[in-house]
Design an enzyme around this catalytic site. Structure first.
Site, PDB file in Angstrom:
ATOM      1  CE  LYS A  86      63.029  73.540  60.449  1.00  0.00           C
ATOM      2  NZ  LYS A  86      62.798  74.678  59.505  1.00  0.00           N
ATOM      3  CB  VAL A  87      64.608  69.903  67.798  1.00  0.00           C
ATOM      4  CG1 VAL A  87      65.016  70.278  69.203  1.00  0.00           C
ATOM      5  CG2 VAL A  87      63.349  69.044  67.797  1.00  0.00           C
TER       6      VAL A  87
END
Ligand code: E4P
Length: 224
Positions: A86-87
């Site tokens: 996740k970014v």
């Protein structure tokens, strides 16, 4: 079929709901892990034990530079699980996503509050997009509308990214976004529990039991 996740670090809850829901896996974020006081490695191990088979896990980078995010993503990607990195869909995050995709890392763009954030992240190659439905609603926005507009742009541009809708406070929000044909959703445990909580259900089941016992005592259906 839609992928269904629980957004939690609570392995006991995951084990409970895995018995009655078709869970694809678990999503976390830095705040969830901080609150649970369990690090990522301990959480993943507990979740793997709770879910069995080969669940998919979404774990967020905490680095704040492009290089840092990419290096952290490589490490997350090498963990012995089916990992999605996740970014945050910020300017720096999108730059990192472009580099991660060159290395074949599976990425979810998170912290999406606007249509443009979601669309740009998909153009940069993100595999999943996480719009924050309740947080948008809580800021006088319309979370369902943001999800609908992102899905429309994905469809029009034939982009393969899946919306993984996140941040829910009630089932109504979840049903509204699922009706849009999104690819995935993650629910907090309390909202997942609400799925079963209609006040008419248990009284209806109790009435069946009472009617049956009055007529047939403790016989089972096939014995009557
Ligand atoms: C998803 O990526 C987020 O971690 C999460 O769903 C946010 O939910 P919240 O608004 O309930 O904190």
């Amino acid at each position: 079929m839609i992928e269904l996740y629980l957004d939690t670090a609570d392995a006991v809850a995951v084990k409970r709901f895995n018995q009655c829901l078709p869970l694809t896996g678990v999503t976390t974020n830095p705040s969830i892990l901080a609150k649970s006081k369990q690090g990522l490695n301990e959480t993943l191990k507990n979740m793997q034990d709770a879910l069995g088979e080969t669940p998919r896990f979404h774990a967020q980078v905490v680095s704040t530079t492009v290089e840092g995010m990419v290096a952290e993503a490589r490490q997350i990607n090498e963990l012995p699980y089916d990992m999605v990195v996740k970014v945050p869909a910020t300017e720096i995050g999108l730059a990192a996503i472009k580099l991660m995709k060159k290395e074949g890392i599976t990425v979810l763009a998170t912290a999406i509050y606007t249509v443009q954030q979601g669309f740009l992240a998909a153009l940069c190659g993100a595999d999943y997009l996480a719009p924050y439905v309740n947080r948008i609603d809580a800021m006088n926005g319309n979370g369902v509308e943001v999800v609908a507009d992102i899905q429309l742009l994905l469809d029009q541009n034939q982009l393969p990214a899946k919306i993984l809708a996140a941040s829910f406070k009630n089932i109504q929000q979840a049903i509204e976004v699922m009706k849009l044909g999104i690819g995935a959703i993650t629910l907090p445990v309390d909202v997942a529990a609400q799925m079963f909580a209609h006040p008419a259900v248990q009284p209806a089941v109790d009435q069946f039991s009472q009617d049956w016992e009055e007529a047939f005592a403790d016989k089972l259906s096939f014995e009557s």
